[in-house]
Design a protein around this motif. Structure first.
Motif, PDB file in Angstrom:
ATOM      1  N   PHE A 198      -4.992   3.541   5.295  1.00 43.75           N
ATOM      2  CA  PHE A 198      -5.527   4.131   4.075  1.00 43.75           C
ATOM      3  C   PHE A 198      -6.019   5.562   4.276  1.00 43.75           C
ATOM      4  CE2 PHE A 198      -5.288  -0.154   2.612  1.00 43.75           C
ATOM      5  CZ  PHE A 198      -5.292  -0.099   1.232  1.00 43.75           C
ATOM      6  N   VAL A 204       0.834  -1.202   0.000  1.00 42.41           N
ATOM      7  CA  VAL A 204       0.000   0.000   0.000  1.00 42.41           C
ATOM      8  C   VAL A 204       0.866   1.249   0.000  1.00 42.41           C
ATOM      9  CG1 VAL A 204      -1.720   1.307   1.296  1.00 42.41           C
ATOM     10  CG2 VAL A 204      -1.899  -1.192   1.151  1.00 42.41           C
ATOM     11  N   PRO A 219      -3.407   8.234  -4.540  1.00 39.99           N
ATOM     12  CA  PRO A 219      -4.125   7.754  -3.355  1.00 39.99           C
ATOM     13  C   PRO A 219      -4.418   6.259  -3.435  1.00 39.99           C
ATOM     14  CG  PRO A 219      -5.155   9.731  -4.248  1.00 39.99           C
ATOM     15  CD  PRO A 219      -4.155   9.274  -5.260  1.00 39.99           C
ATOM     16  N   ALA A 220      -4.251   5.578  -2.302  1.00 39.44           N
ATOM     17  CA  ALA A 220      -4.656   4.179  -2.170  1.00 39.44           C
ATOM     18  C   ALA A 220      -5.997   4.169  -1.446  1.00 39.44           C
ATOM     19  CB  ALA A 220      -3.621   3.381  -1.395  1.00 39.44           C
ATOM     20  N   GLY A 239       1.367   4.199  -2.940  1.00 42.75           N
ATOM     21  CA  GLY A 239       0.920   5.496  -2.448  1.00 42.75           C
ATOM     22  C   GLY A 239       1.817   6.647  -2.845  1.00 42.75           C
ATOM     23  N   GLN A 240       3.022   6.353  -3.332  1.00 44.84           N
ATOM     24  CA  GLN A 240       3.918   7.418  -3.776  1.00 44.84           C
ATOM     25  C   GLN A 240       3.468   8.025  -5.104  1.00 44.84           C
ATOM     26  OE1 GLN A 240       7.912   5.927  -5.026  1.00 44.84           O
ATOM     27  NE2 GLN A 240       7.006   3.884  -4.842  1.00 44.84           N
TER      28      GLN A 240
END
Length: 220
Positions: A130, A97, A105-106, A101-102
């Motif tokens: 999250f 995750v 958005p996750a 996320g870099q």
């Protein structure tokens, strides 16, 4: 409008739900007997066929009606809602995750009921990981307009252990989505289900393998 949004399933994608079910199976047999255990699972499967998602507490409610004067049944609810789901996260799930996320958005995109599934997401630590980006529907593949409303993006990546879901979303979103199939859990390892649907854009042996993919793997 985001460039890319990553949509994660929960059960058997980030969290080993098969192991949770196996523990519940053993718990019911040891504490309530084989007859009660088997009856619970029969009700559970009937309810899943009726609703389209797993409803553990709903199955317990129905079973309770059949055995209304057994106070021991109330302990079953406590076992479920207090289960240490954080211990059932797959190794490297949170790393996966964080890795994607870099780039965008996750978001959790899960099926389930309105009580137990949010409880599972919260107790597992996923809700916090999250950043409160959690969507839970009855049939998530039918709610893509809602997903786009909450998290508009030029491109989506869907990570899910069910080829049926991946194929349904691919059919609706087309090249706008990249599908990722972690082969974890009984659905992902069932040869009949695998043969029934086209392969995903990416197939992983475990969720942590997502950390090996770079941004270019997701298109756009």
């Amino acid at each position: 409008m985001h460039d890319i949004v990553f949509l994660f399933d929960v059960d058997n994608t980030l969290l080993d739900n098969d192991s949770v079910q196996a523990e519940l199976h053993d718990y019911l047999g040891k504490n309530y007997g084989e007859k009660a255990r088997d009856r619970y699972w029969t009700i559970f499967e009937d309810l899943r066929s009726e609703l389209g998602y797993a409803d553990y507490l709903g199955a317990l409610e129905r079973y309770r009606v059949e055995d209304l004067h057994n106070p021991q049944l109330l302990r079953m609810a406590n076992w479920l809602v207090d289960y240490p789901f954080a211990e059932r996260l797959y190794p490297g799930a949170l790393d996966a995750v964080a890795h994607v996320g870099q780039w965008g958005p996750a978001v959790i995109l899960s099926d389930g009921d309105a009580v137990f599934q949010p409880r599972k997401v919260h107790r597992s630590g996923l809700w916090q990981a999250f950043g409160d980006r959690v969507l839970i529907y009855i049939h998530k593949e039918q709610e893509l307009d809602d997903v786009e409303r909450f998290f508009p993006a030029k491109r989506y990546v869907l990570i899910d252990d069910k080829l049926r879901i991946l194929h349904a979303v691919k059919t609706l979103w087309g090249d706008k989505v990249t599908t990722v199939f972690p082969r974890q859990g009984h659905y992902a390892l069932d040869p009949k289900l695998i043969a029934e649907f086209p392969a995903a854009d990416h197939t992983l042996e475990r969720i942590n393998d997502l950390t090996r993919l770079g941004r270019e793997a997701f298109g756009g």
